[in-house]
Design an enzyme around this catalytic site. Structure first.
Site: not given
Ligand code: ADP
Length: 295
Positions: A2, A34, A207, A233, A239, A272
């Site tokens: 998506n 991803n 985790l 971030d 993923d 990043r």
């Protein structure tokens, strides 16, 4: 697959309220996409099977995977369906609200999967997620079973699992929340081990900053700590882990090596901004002293 459509704002609008946001970013996403991009970045020969809509977003999605070195011949372009999109709001605190509109992802059928795997002689690993119908993933796992491939399921977004899909899975990789939803338990070593035995598969529970718990069916369950990194971030870290772990399996690495590789990919991705754009390459992983796959 998506397209992530991310709108940044100071605060979320209330019901019926219109607000001016601060910025907007669009990026390629979807858990399977991803994970495939991460595996390809480590040098794995990767084919993607899925569906997009017959629209500009779909064509851009295919081009992006193609440019990432992924074989896109298994991607169907479906008339009458839109490409999957994920409108995301992020406020000043970094809290998000996400809607996923599956579009063409929901139209993936077992027949599409089977016919697009038919021309493939072999694969070492087949990876599935829950962003497409479970019967389609089951068809991929049945193909994998008859071709000697290892089947990895990332049960995300969290949902109840079809018993047949669970029975066909060799490695289950949920995060903490997904593990709790699937089993009703908090992820301790003992609980992960118990469910791995109950379901007859390997288990890696991720985790976040606390790393992973692994139960591989032969050794005692163990924890591997995450690297200490400067986090910018965390989107897409899970993923990155799955893509790295799967690439390790495909290269025949031992499970401990696959876990370290996945962990390095996950942790580096958090340093990043962005999702696929934050994923490391082989050199960056090797610089950490972590073994990279040899093809
Ligand atoms: P998800 O994105 O599916 O919730 P996790 O947050 O569990 O997945 O992250 C997957 C992996 O990425 C973790 O096991 C860890 O290796 C790495 N990771 C995630 N967040 C951090 C963090 N804050 N610091 C270091 N590594 C992290």
């Amino acid at each position: 697959m998506n397209i992530d459509m991310v709108a940044y704002c100071d605060r979320f609008p209330e019901d019926g309220e219109t607000l001016v946001g601060s910025s907007y970013a669009q990026g390629f996403g979807g858990k399977g996409a991803n994970q495939a991009v991460m595996a390809a970045r480590l040098g794995a020969t990767t084919r993607f099977v899925g569906c997009v809509g017959d629209d500009d977003l779909g064509r851009a999605t295919i081009d992006n995977l193609d440019e990432s070195g992924i074989d896109v011949s298994g991607i169907g372009v479906l008339a009458g369906h839109g490409t999957g999109v994920a409108p995301i709001w992020v406020n000043r605190d970094g809290t998000n609200r996400i809607l996923i509109i599956p579009g063409a992802n929901d139209a993936l059928t077992p027949d599409h999967v089977t016919s697009h795997l038919a021309g493939l002689d072999r694969a070492a690993v087949v990876v599935g997620q829950l962003e497409t119908p479970q019967d389609a993933t089951l068809a991929a796992f049945e193909w994998a079973r008859s071709h000697g491939a290892t089947k990895v399921l990332n049960p995300a977004p969290a949902a109840d699992l079809d018993d047949r899909l669970l029975a066909a899975t060799d490695w289950l990789i949920p995060n903490e929340t997904e593990f709790a939803l699937l089993t009703g338990d908090a992820p301790t070593e003992a609980a992960v081990e118990r469910w791995a035995q109950e379901w007859g598969c390997g288990f890696v529970v991720t985790l976040g900053a606390d790393g992973v718990i692994v139960a591989d069916g032969s050794n005692a369950p163990w924890r591997e700590a995450a690297r200490q990194v400067r986090v910018v971030d965390t989107t897409g870290a899970g993923d990155a882990f799955v893509g790295g772990f799967a690439a390790g399996l495909a290269a025949g690495m031992l499970i401990r090596g696959c876990v370290s590789l996945g962990g390095a990919c996950g942790s580096l991705s958090t340093t990043r901004q962005g999702t696929q754009s934050s994923y490391p390459d082989r050199a960056e992983v090797a610089d950490l002293g972590v073994s990279v796959p040899v093809w």
